[in-house]
Design a protein around this motif. Sequence first.
Motif, PDB file in Angstrom:
ATOM      1  N   ALA A  55    -100.642 -21.873  -2.160  1.00  0.00           N
ATOM      2  CA  ALA A  55    -100.378 -21.154  -3.398  1.00  0.00           C
ATOM      3  C   ALA A  55    -100.945 -19.624  -3.067  1.00  0.00           C
ATOM      4  O   ALA A  55    -100.489 -18.722  -3.488  1.00  0.00           O
ATOM      5  N   ILE A  56    -102.089 -19.839  -2.242  1.00  0.00           N
ATOM      6  CA  ILE A  56    -102.721 -18.444  -1.920  1.00  0.00           C
ATOM      7  C   ILE A  56    -101.807 -17.437  -1.212  1.00  0.00           C
ATOM      8  O   ILE A  56    -101.826 -16.570  -1.394  1.00  0.00           O
ATOM      9  N   THR A  57    -101.285 -18.121  -0.350  1.00  0.00           N
ATOM     10  CA  THR A  57    -100.454 -17.298   0.614  1.00  0.00           C
ATOM     11  C   THR A  57     -99.221 -16.596  -0.133  1.00  0.00           C
ATOM     12  O   THR A  57     -98.782 -15.580   0.492  1.00  0.00           O
ATOM     13  N   THR A  58     -98.790 -16.951  -1.397  1.00  0.00           N
ATOM     14  CA  THR A  58     -98.000 -16.504  -2.057  1.00  0.00           C
ATOM     15  C   THR A  58     -98.549 -15.437  -2.988  1.00  0.00           C
ATOM     16  O   THR A  58     -97.762 -14.754  -3.781  1.00  0.00           O
ATOM     17  N   ALA A  59     -99.909 -15.613  -3.295  1.00  0.00           N
ATOM     18  CA  ALA A  59    -100.459 -14.861  -4.246  1.00  0.00           C
ATOM     19  C   ALA A  59    -100.793 -13.289  -3.854  1.00  0.00           C
ATOM     20  O   ALA A  59    -100.928 -12.845  -2.912  1.00  0.00           O
ATOM     21  N   ASN A  60    -100.688 -12.521  -5.061  1.00  0.00           N
ATOM     22  CA  ASN A  60    -101.012 -11.141  -5.053  1.00  0.00           C
ATOM     23  C   ASN A  60    -102.473 -10.867  -5.807  1.00  0.00           C
ATOM     24  O   ASN A  60    -102.759 -11.743  -6.438  1.00  0.00           O
ATOM     25  N   SER A  61    -103.170  -9.807  -5.367  1.00  0.00           N
ATOM     26  CA  SER A  61    -104.187  -9.531  -6.033  1.00  0.00           C
ATOM     27  C   SER A  61    -104.076  -9.393  -7.567  1.00  0.00           C
ATOM     28  O   SER A  61    -103.116  -8.925  -8.166  1.00  0.00           O
ATOM     29  N   GLY A  62    -105.036 -10.231  -8.326  1.00  0.00           N
ATOM     30  CA  GLY A  62    -104.942 -10.239  -9.875  1.00  0.00           C
ATOM     31  C   GLY A  62    -104.349 -11.555 -10.319  1.00  0.00           C
ATOM     32  O   GLY A  62    -104.365 -11.842 -11.517  1.00  0.00           O
ATOM     33  N   ASP A  63    -103.577 -12.479  -9.384  1.00  0.00           N
ATOM     34  CA  ASP A  63    -102.806 -13.543  -9.683  1.00  0.00           C
ATOM     35  C   ASP A  63    -103.770 -14.621 -10.224  1.00  0.00           C
ATOM     36  O   ASP A  63    -105.212 -14.790  -9.882  1.00  0.00           O
ATOM     37  N   LEU A  64    -103.321 -15.553 -11.345  1.00  0.00           N
ATOM     38  CA  LEU A  64    -104.070 -16.676 -11.584  1.00  0.00           C
ATOM     39  C   LEU A  64    -103.565 -17.960 -11.126  1.00  0.00           C
ATOM     40  O   LEU A  64    -102.244 -18.357 -11.234  1.00  0.00           O
ATOM     41  N   ILE A  65    -104.339 -18.715 -10.313  1.00  0.00           N
ATOM     42  CA  ILE A  65    -103.815 -19.872  -9.565  1.00  0.00           C
ATOM     43  C   ILE A  65    -104.369 -21.194 -10.467  1.00  0.00           C
ATOM     44  O   ILE A  65    -105.465 -21.367 -10.745  1.00  0.00           O
ATOM     45  N   GLN A  66    -103.424 -21.725 -11.100  1.00  0.00           N
ATOM     46  CA  GLN A  66    -103.517 -23.085 -12.206  1.00  0.00           C
ATOM     47  C   GLN A  66    -103.490 -24.091 -11.363  1.00  0.00           C
ATOM     48  O   GLN A  66    -102.614 -24.686 -10.719  1.00  0.00           O
ATOM     49  N   LEU A  67    -104.824 -24.805 -11.604  1.00  0.00           N
ATOM     50  CA  LEU A  67    -104.796 -26.000 -10.817  1.00  0.00           C
ATOM     51  C   LEU A  67    -104.611 -27.357 -11.610  1.00  0.00           C
ATOM     52  O   LEU A  67    -104.697 -28.549 -11.249  1.00  0.00           O
ATOM     53  N   ILE A  79    -110.377 -24.620   1.915  1.00  0.00           N
ATOM     54  CA  ILE A  79    -109.611 -23.730   1.405  1.00  0.00           C
ATOM     55  C   ILE A  79    -110.071 -22.178   1.828  1.00  0.00           C
ATOM     56  O   ILE A  79    -111.118 -21.896   1.403  1.00  0.00           O
ATOM     57  N   ARG A  80    -109.129 -21.548   2.163  1.00  0.00           N
ATOM     58  CA  ARG A  80    -109.513 -20.172   2.723  1.00  0.00           C
ATOM     59  C   ARG A  80    -108.834 -19.084   1.682  1.00  0.00           C
ATOM     60  O   ARG A  80    -107.528 -19.149   1.646  1.00  0.00           O
ATOM     61  N   ILE A  81    -109.658 -18.108   1.228  1.00  0.00           N
ATOM     62  CA  ILE A  81    -109.294 -17.127   0.327  1.00  0.00           C
ATOM     63  C   ILE A  81    -109.554 -15.792   1.051  1.00  0.00           C
ATOM     64  O   ILE A  81    -110.611 -15.593   1.359  1.00  0.00           O
ATOM     65  N   THR A  82    -108.302 -15.256   1.237  1.00  0.00           N
ATOM     66  CA  THR A  82    -108.422 -13.629   1.567  1.00  0.00           C
ATOM     67  C   THR A  82    -107.798 -12.727   0.743  1.00  0.00           C
ATOM     68  O   THR A  82    -107.944 -11.638   1.047  1.00  0.00           O
ATOM     69  N   THR A  83    -106.970 -13.251  -0.322  1.00  0.00           N
ATOM     70  CA  THR A  83    -106.633 -12.334  -1.264  1.00  0.00           C
ATOM     71  C   THR A  83    -107.425 -11.787  -2.290  1.00  0.00           C
ATOM     72  O   THR A  83    -108.351 -12.754  -2.752  1.00  0.00           O
ATOM     73  N   GLU A  84    -107.725 -10.569  -2.553  1.00  0.00           N
ATOM     74  CA  GLU A  84    -108.655 -10.002  -3.424  1.00  0.00           C
ATOM     75  C   GLU A  84    -108.154 -10.461  -5.113  1.00  0.00           C
ATOM     76  O   GLU A  84    -107.142 -10.899  -5.255  1.00  0.00           O
ATOM     77  N   ASN A  85    -109.173 -10.544  -5.792  1.00  0.00           N
ATOM     78  CA  ASN A  85    -109.214 -10.811  -7.123  1.00  0.00           C
ATOM     79  C   ASN A  85    -108.422 -11.926  -7.624  1.00  0.00           C
ATOM     80  O   ASN A  85    -107.438 -11.746  -8.582  1.00  0.00           O
ATOM     81  N   LEU A  86    -108.429 -13.083  -7.135  1.00  0.00           N
ATOM     82  CA  LEU A  86    -107.835 -14.160  -7.615  1.00  0.00           C
ATOM     83  C   LEU A  86    -108.552 -15.074  -8.668  1.00  0.00           C
ATOM     84  O   LEU A  86    -109.868 -14.980  -8.722  1.00  0.00           O
ATOM     85  N   THR A  87    -108.187 -15.820  -9.409  1.00  0.00           N
ATOM     86  CA  THR A  87    -108.628 -16.689 -10.395  1.00  0.00           C
ATOM     87  C   THR A  87    -108.189 -17.774 -10.150  1.00  0.00           C
ATOM     88  O   THR A  87    -106.939 -17.914 -10.097  1.00  0.00           O
ATOM     89  N   PHE A  88    -108.947 -18.759  -9.974  1.00  0.00           N
ATOM     90  CA  PHE A  88    -108.642 -20.283  -9.734  1.00  0.00           C
ATOM     91  C   PHE A  88    -109.068 -21.111 -11.091  1.00  0.00           C
ATOM     92  O   PHE A  88    -110.341 -20.882 -11.555  1.00  0.00           O
ATOM     93  N   ILE A  89    -108.251 -21.820 -11.829  1.00  0.00           N
ATOM     94  CA  ILE A  89    -108.689 -22.360 -13.288  1.00  0.00           C
ATOM     95  C   ILE A  89    -107.973 -23.741 -13.182  1.00  0.00           C
ATOM     96  O   ILE A  89    -106.837 -24.003 -12.938  1.00  0.00           O
ATOM     97  N   GLY A  90    -108.794 -24.805 -13.862  1.00  0.00           N
ATOM     98  CA  GLY A  90    -108.544 -25.935 -14.249  1.00  0.00           C
ATOM     99  C   GLY A  90    -107.813 -26.041 -15.683  1.00  0.00           C
ATOM    100  O   GLY A  90    -107.655 -24.876 -16.249  1.00  0.00           O
TER     101      GLY A  90
END
Length: 158
Positions: A55-67, A79-90
């Motif tokens: 999911a992170i590889t498809t994300a852009n800055s500012g995206d919301l990753i819904q878990l 889990i490696r995060i290299t994309t800026e300004n991501l939000t991970f939310i349960g």
Amino acid sequence: MDLMNLNTRKFIYMGRVKAGIFLFILVFLLFASFSATSASNITVSGDSFDDINNAITTANSGDLIQLGSNTFKSNGSGIRITTENLTFIGASPNNPATVSGENISRIFLINATTTTFKYINFINGNGNGTTGTAILTYSKIIVENCTFSDNIGESGAT
């Protein structure tokens, strides 16, 4: 007669100027709405760290990753995060997501600025004798309504 004709022309001219300004503002707002980018919501299904990494590889800055309320388990690497300004939310404070290092790996390694975590349980992270068992970062992170338990490391473990 000439005075009345002059006032009528002035009134018509001012009406056209106001209409022109209104149209200019309308076109500007329309253009701005098309050129603005909006954040995407990316829903992660599955149960492994690989699913979150994909999911992170498809994300852009500012995206919301819904878990959601899923439990994600380590396969041996974090889990490696290299994309800026991501939000991970349960799913919610009462129904959080869980990420488990399975006592074999660190959970998150962050090489990006301003990562946000909400409604997540971080459990069983293992830094294998190093720091940052649940989250290793040198950047700004925001943690809201999350829990950390049973993480093992040289320092920074909870």
